[in-house]
Motif scaffolding. Structure first.
Motif, PDB file in Angstrom:
ATOM      1  N   THR A  46       0.726  -1.080  -0.231  1.00  0.00           N
ATOM      2  CA  THR A  46       0.030  -0.141  -0.080  1.00  0.00           C
ATOM      3  C   THR A  46       0.836   1.225   0.051  1.00  0.00           C
ATOM      4  OG1 THR A  46      -1.599  -1.353   1.320  1.00  0.00           O
ATOM      5  CG2 THR A  46      -1.762   1.336   1.051  1.00  0.00           C
ATOM      6  N   ALA A  47       1.848   1.158   0.504  1.00  0.00           N
ATOM      7  CA  ALA A  47       2.770   2.312   0.649  1.00  0.00           C
ATOM      8  C   ALA A  47       3.389   2.560  -0.753  1.00  0.00           C
ATOM      9  CB  ALA A  47       4.224   1.910   1.646  1.00  0.00           C
ATOM     10  N   ASP A  48       3.864   1.464  -1.403  1.00  0.00           N
ATOM     11  CA  ASP A  48       4.118   2.050  -2.910  1.00  0.00           C
ATOM     12  C   ASP A  48       3.063   2.571  -3.476  1.00  0.00           C
ATOM     13  OD1 ASP A  48       6.415  -0.370  -3.804  1.00  0.00           O
ATOM     14  OD2 ASP A  48       5.186  -0.767  -2.105  1.00  0.00           O
ATOM     15  N   VAL A  49       1.678   2.333  -3.543  1.00  0.00           N
ATOM     16  CA  VAL A  49       0.890   2.654  -4.337  1.00  0.00           C
ATOM     17  C   VAL A  49       0.387   4.184  -3.953  1.00  0.00           C
ATOM     18  CG1 VAL A  49      -1.626   2.571  -4.929  1.00  0.00           C
ATOM     19  CG2 VAL A  49      -0.155   0.520  -4.675  1.00  0.00           C
ATOM     20  N   GLU A  50       0.332   4.341  -2.442  1.00  0.00           N
ATOM     21  CA  GLU A  50      -0.023   5.860  -2.037  1.00  0.00           C
ATOM     22  C   GLU A  50       1.286   6.743  -2.274  1.00  0.00           C
ATOM     23  OE1 GLU A  50      -2.690   6.779  -0.840  1.00  0.00           O
ATOM     24  OE2 GLU A  50      -3.522   4.653  -1.246  1.00  0.00           O
ATOM     25  N   ALA A  51       2.564   6.449  -2.334  1.00  0.00           N
ATOM     26  CA  ALA A  51       3.685   7.223  -2.641  1.00  0.00           C
ATOM     27  C   ALA A  51       3.409   7.645  -4.170  1.00  0.00           C
ATOM     28  CB  ALA A  51       4.812   6.379  -2.232  1.00  0.00           C
ATOM     29  N   GLU A  52       3.049   6.707  -5.095  1.00  0.00           N
ATOM     30  CA  GLU A  52       3.108   6.975  -6.250  1.00  0.00           C
ATOM     31  C   GLU A  52       1.733   8.089  -6.658  1.00  0.00           C
ATOM     32  OE1 GLU A  52       3.938   3.918  -9.373  1.00  0.00           O
ATOM     33  OE2 GLU A  52       1.945   4.415 -10.169  1.00  0.00           O
ATOM     34  N   LYS A  53       0.670   7.738  -5.978  1.00  0.00           N
ATOM     35  CA  LYS A  53      -0.264   8.618  -5.919  1.00  0.00           C
ATOM     36  C   LYS A  53      -0.048  10.240  -5.796  1.00  0.00           C
ATOM     37  CE  LYS A  53      -4.238   5.542  -5.136  1.00  0.00           C
ATOM     38  NZ  LYS A  53      -5.218   5.011  -4.217  1.00  0.00           N
ATOM     39  N   THR A  54       0.936  10.342  -4.533  1.00  0.00           N
ATOM     40  CA  THR A  54       1.326  11.764  -4.050  1.00  0.00           C
ATOM     41  C   THR A  54       2.200  12.265  -5.014  1.00  0.00           C
ATOM     42  OG1 THR A  54       0.897  10.780  -1.838  1.00  0.00           O
ATOM     43  CG2 THR A  54       2.351  12.901  -2.191  1.00  0.00           C
ATOM     44  N   ILE A  55       3.123  11.352  -5.617  1.00  0.00           N
ATOM     45  CA  ILE A  55       4.154  11.853  -6.618  1.00  0.00           C
ATOM     46  C   ILE A  55       3.410  12.327  -7.852  1.00  0.00           C
ATOM     47  CG2 ILE A  55       5.818  11.286  -8.086  1.00  0.00           C
ATOM     48  CD1 ILE A  55       7.041   9.276  -5.944  1.00  0.00           C
ATOM     49  N   LEU A  56       2.487  11.565  -8.240  1.00  0.00           N
ATOM     50  CA  LEU A  56       1.755  11.910  -9.423  1.00  0.00           C
ATOM     51  C   LEU A  56       0.975  13.398  -9.220  1.00  0.00           C
ATOM     52  CD1 LEU A  56       0.124   8.525 -10.451  1.00  0.00           C
ATOM     53  CD2 LEU A  56       1.833   9.954 -11.876  1.00  0.00           C
ATOM     54  N   GLY A  57       0.622  13.668  -7.954  1.00  0.00           N
ATOM     55  CA  GLY A  57      -0.040  14.900  -7.716  1.00  0.00           C
ATOM     56  C   GLY A  57       0.741  16.080  -8.027  1.00  0.00           C
ATOM     57  N   ILE A  58       1.936  15.841  -7.386  1.00  0.00           N
ATOM     58  CA  ILE A  58       3.182  16.941  -7.569  1.00  0.00           C
ATOM     59  C   ILE A  58       3.283  17.144  -8.960  1.00  0.00           C
ATOM     60  CG2 ILE A  58       5.245  17.741  -6.997  1.00  0.00           C
ATOM     61  CD1 ILE A  58       3.663  17.740  -4.527  1.00  0.00           C
ATOM     62  N   LEU A  59       3.599  16.072  -9.742  1.00  0.00           N
ATOM     63  CA  LEU A  59       3.917  16.359 -11.314  1.00  0.00           C
ATOM     64  C   LEU A  59       2.979  16.814 -12.096  1.00  0.00           C
ATOM     65  CD1 LEU A  59       5.887  12.859 -11.728  1.00  0.00           C
ATOM     66  CD2 LEU A  59       6.803  15.144 -11.319  1.00  0.00           C
ATOM     67  N   ARG A  60       1.492  16.549 -11.696  1.00  0.00           N
ATOM     68  CA  ARG A  60       0.258  16.837 -12.514  1.00  0.00           C
ATOM     69  C   ARG A  60       0.306  18.421 -12.347  1.00  0.00           C
ATOM     70  NH1 ARG A  60      -3.512  11.966 -10.895  1.00  0.00           N
ATOM     71  NH2 ARG A  60      -3.333  10.594 -12.771  1.00  0.00           N
ATOM     72  N   ALA A  61       0.292  18.920 -11.079  1.00  0.00           N
ATOM     73  CA  ALA A  61       0.265  20.312 -10.712  1.00  0.00           C
ATOM     74  C   ALA A  61       1.284  21.253 -11.466  1.00  0.00           C
ATOM     75  CB  ALA A  61       0.361  20.359  -9.245  1.00  0.00           C
ATOM     76  N   ALA A  62       2.561  20.626 -11.101  1.00  0.00           N
ATOM     77  CA  ALA A  62       3.549  21.307 -11.912  1.00  0.00           C
ATOM     78  C   ALA A  62       3.821  21.307 -13.390  1.00  0.00           C
ATOM     79  CB  ALA A  62       4.919  21.043 -11.029  1.00  0.00           C
ATOM     80  N   ARG A  63       3.540  20.103 -13.792  1.00  0.00           N
ATOM     81  CA  ARG A  63       3.884  19.976 -15.247  1.00  0.00           C
ATOM     82  C   ARG A  63       2.429  19.168 -15.866  1.00  0.00           C
ATOM     83  NH1 ARG A  63       7.380  23.156 -14.231  1.00  0.00           N
ATOM     84  NH2 ARG A  63       9.357  22.909 -14.470  1.00  0.00           N
ATOM     85  N   PRO A  64       1.429  20.015 -16.008  1.00  0.00           N
ATOM     86  CA  PRO A  64       0.047  19.118 -16.419  1.00  0.00           C
ATOM     87  C   PRO A  64       0.101  18.747 -17.863  1.00  0.00           C
ATOM     88  CG  PRO A  64      -0.160  21.457 -16.438  1.00  0.00           C
ATOM     89  CD  PRO A  64       1.276  21.178 -15.834  1.00  0.00           C
ATOM     90  N   ASP A  65       1.098  18.993 -18.769  1.00  0.00           N
ATOM     91  CA  ASP A  65       1.313  18.328 -20.164  1.00  0.00           C
ATOM     92  C   ASP A  65       2.209  17.290 -20.344  1.00  0.00           C
ATOM     93  OD1 ASP A  65      -0.495  20.677 -21.012  1.00  0.00           O
ATOM     94  OD2 ASP A  65       1.105  21.921 -21.254  1.00  0.00           O
ATOM     95  N   ASP A  66       2.754  17.142 -19.296  1.00  0.00           N
ATOM     96  CA  ASP A  66       3.831  16.106 -19.261  1.00  0.00           C
ATOM     97  C   ASP A  66       3.220  14.606 -18.942  1.00  0.00           C
ATOM     98  OD1 ASP A  66       5.723  17.973 -19.511  1.00  0.00           O
ATOM     99  OD2 ASP A  66       6.751  17.602 -17.984  1.00  0.00           O
ATOM    100  N   ALA A  67       3.775  13.675 -19.813  1.00  0.00           N
ATOM    101  CA  ALA A  67       3.268  12.186 -19.525  1.00  0.00           C
ATOM    102  C   ALA A  67       4.164  11.587 -18.172  1.00  0.00           C
ATOM    103  CB  ALA A  67       3.411  11.258 -20.734  1.00  0.00           C
ATOM    104  N   VAL A  68       3.791  10.517 -17.905  1.00  0.00           N
ATOM    105  CA  VAL A  68       4.113  10.009 -16.683  1.00  0.00           C
ATOM    106  C   VAL A  68       4.287   8.228 -16.771  1.00  0.00           C
ATOM    107  CG1 VAL A  68       4.205   9.569 -13.954  1.00  0.00           C
ATOM    108  CG2 VAL A  68       3.592  11.709 -15.074  1.00  0.00           C
TER     109      VAL A  68
END
Length: 268
Positions: A46-68
């Motif tokens: 669950t830690a892997d999944v939750e950490a990835e969700k948090t990271i994605l939130g940061i990336l989407r907010a800062a770089r919405p046009d980038d792929a992940v």
């Protein structure tokens, strides 16, 4: 976190994302976590999944046009996006699940900035693609590779796609290796950051093309920017035609390791 009123550079985005993921990993440490089976003995928590969700939130907010590309969630964003982030939210899941703190959080922009966060050491190793530094308690310091420790990290995790030609474990039986180096096994790519920082002389793993791997991309970028020698186990540049990874603090150490690898693997 990133100030929403400021447009940060890619390195700061990578740092913020890796640090946010590391906070989740650290906060969930020691809990009884559900496991998601991936087959062949591999799993996520669950830690892997939750950490990835948090990271994605940061990336989407800062770089919405980038792929992940995330280890747990796969590809997200526009298929034709020019820029792609590679995310390994918890490198060393087995260590983590067993109660070991030897883990890393990896965030890398393909062919650009990258960050490797140590959730328990409080350090973030990062590069803007040109220089490599470590941030601790708000202070940045330049990374300086050196082979002085003579410690070499050898990835012993199966599978061994290079066998029977070469397996990283074969180095441990080489007389020259025993004379010149001492092996270490932490089973996480945090070890790549340690090579860039001068805490390890080298890192060796067999495998296929690791240039676009969510596990290795951040560490490879960091080591290149720090001035390490980075090749495949055949001495060729990392890429589609390459195999595995040999990262050394200097050319002499790299040369010694390559001679040992070739002696153990006449097919290379």
């Amino acid at each position: 976190m990133i100030d929403s009123n400021v447009s940060p550079d890619d390195a700061e985005v990578a740092i913020a994302a890796a640090r946010a993921g590391a906070d989740v990993v650290r906060d969930m440490y020691g809990r009884r976590l559900a496991r998601i089976d991936k087959g062949a003995g591999d799993f996520a928590t669950t830690a892997d999944v939750e950490a990835e969700k948090t990271i994605l939130g940061i990336l989407r907010a800062a770089r919405p046009d980038d792929a992940v590309l995330g280890e747990e969630g796969g590809r997200r964003g526009a298929a034709g996006a020019v820029r792609r982030w590679l995310v390994d939210p918890l490198c060393g899941t087995l260590n983590y699940a067993a109660g070991s703190m030897l883990v890393a959080v990896n965030v890398a922009l393909r062919d650009g900035a990258a960050a490797v966060a140590d959730p328990f050491g409080g350090e973030v190793f990062f590069t803007d693609g040109e220089s490599a530094r470590v941030r601790h308690d708000g202070v940045d310091a330049q990374l300086a590779p050196t082979s002085a420790t003579r410690l070499v990290e050898v990835n012993l995790d199966p599978p061994f796609p290079g066998a029977p030609g070469f397996r990283a474990v074969d180095l441990l039986a080489h007389a020259g290796f025993v004379e010149r180096f001492r092996p270490r096994v932490v089973s996480t790519t945090l070890a790549l950051a340690w090579v860039a920082a001068g805490r390890r002389a080298a890192y060796v793993t067999d495998g296929g093309d690791l240039s676009g791997s969510v596990h290795f991309a951040a560490g490879i970028a960091l080591c290149r920017a720090a001035g390490c020698v980075v090749t495949g186990i055949d001495g060729a540049p990392i890429g589609r035609a390459g195999r595995g990874l040999v990262v050394a603090a200097d050319a002499e150490t790299h040369g010694l390791l390559m001679s040992m690898i070739r002696s153990r693997a006449p097919r290379l």
